[in-house]
Design an enzyme around this catalytic site. Sequence first.
Site, short mmCIF file in Angstrom:
data_model
loop_
_atom_site.label_atom_id
_atom_site.label_comp_id
_atom_site.label_asym_id
_atom_site.label_seq_id
_atom_site.Cartn_x
_atom_site.Cartn_y
_atom_site.Cartn_z
N THR A 147 -0.98 3.73 -4.88
CA THR A 147 0.29 3.37 -5.11
C THR A 147 0.35 3.58 -7.21
OG1 THR A 147 2.20 2.12 -4.54
CG2 THR A 147 0.42 1.05 -5.78
N HIS A 192 -7.24 7.71 1.01
CA HIS A 192 -5.76 7.07 0.37
C HIS A 192 -5.33 6.13 1.93
CE1 HIS A 192 -1.79 6.78 -0.22
NE2 HIS A 192 -1.66 6.47 0.87
N VAL A 199 0.93 -1.19 -0.07
CA VAL A 199 -0.13 0.21 -0.05
C VAL A 199 0.72 1.26 -0.19
CG1 VAL A 199 0.02 0.00 2.76
CG2 VAL A 199 -1.77 1.27 0.86
N SER A 200 0.68 2.54 -0.65
CA SER A 200 1.88 3.38 -1.06
C SER A 200 2.35 3.54 -0.75
CB SER A 200 1.24 4.33 0.49
OG SER A 200 1.60 5.74 0.72
N TRP A 201 3.50 3.78 -0.05
CA TRP A 201 4.94 3.45 -0.46
C TRP A 201 5.16 2.04 -0.36
CZ3 TRP A 201 8.81 0.97 2.19
CH2 TRP A 201 10.14 0.70 2.55
#
Length: 290
Positions: free
Chosen positions: A140, A258, A114-116
């Site tokens: 992402t 997010h 997730v994300s980073w």
Amino acid sequence: MASKSEAPAGMREFETSMMSVGGRTLRVAVWKAKPAKGAAAHRPILFFNGIGANIELMTPLADWFPDRDVVTFDMPGVGKSPAPLFPYRPSSMAWRMTRLLDKLGYDKVDVMGVSWGGGMAQQFAFQHPSRVGKVILAATSAGMVMVPGRLASLSKMASPRRYIDPEYMQRNFRNLYGGETEGAGDHASRLSAPSRLGYLYQLFAMIGWTSAFFLPLLRQKTLVLMGDADNIVPLANGHILSTLIPRARLEIVPGGGHLFLVSRAKEVAPLIEAFLNEPDSGMSPHRSAA
């Protein structure tokens, strides 16, 4: 030595241990599968968390996959992992994950980021394809070629303050992440502030990194999950990923910010479970809405 962590009501217990992995000490968590009677456990999930995020922040998600082992860890300087002495790159951390899987006795895993952590999941799938079954990428991007989010949100992401000050997190939750604010208080209660050096090294690790050149080479079946109200990683990035990855499909979470992976878990987890239960071979519809 492993220690058992108490889980909130309705959540799976998990064991944590401090492990030396490729020259770095990491706090590692494992949720052991408890499949229904007579059913077999499925392939484990290796989860890469977002920037500055500690193990406890993803505990609600693990509860949705009781028939799978789930493995995650605190990055150096995050949660209870010691602060890093030297910077690192996604490639070196991906290599360390193979050492971690070896120590835990896992051969092949499904990878979720997730994300980073979505960047880390892409790097791991490309760098060690024989260890990866399927890939799930949530909120992402492809790194430096990403379509940027709102400046007001990105400027807040540059600082770990949201992890240090829970009241700041709750006060700025919608401006930070976009979408719904449901679960903001519960999310804040599980925060553990990263060290400033640990957070800085995570930021630096992705400077200059992009997956755009290798995404067309990925052969794993991939599910790309994006919220259309994400202030940090806009939906356009999901279209880029699903276009570049040959066997990817995009699922859009309407109104999802997010953190939809946790705040909208009731909708999103069944999509992930259905995807994981699909055969590894073959293709699936390219784009749809959740």
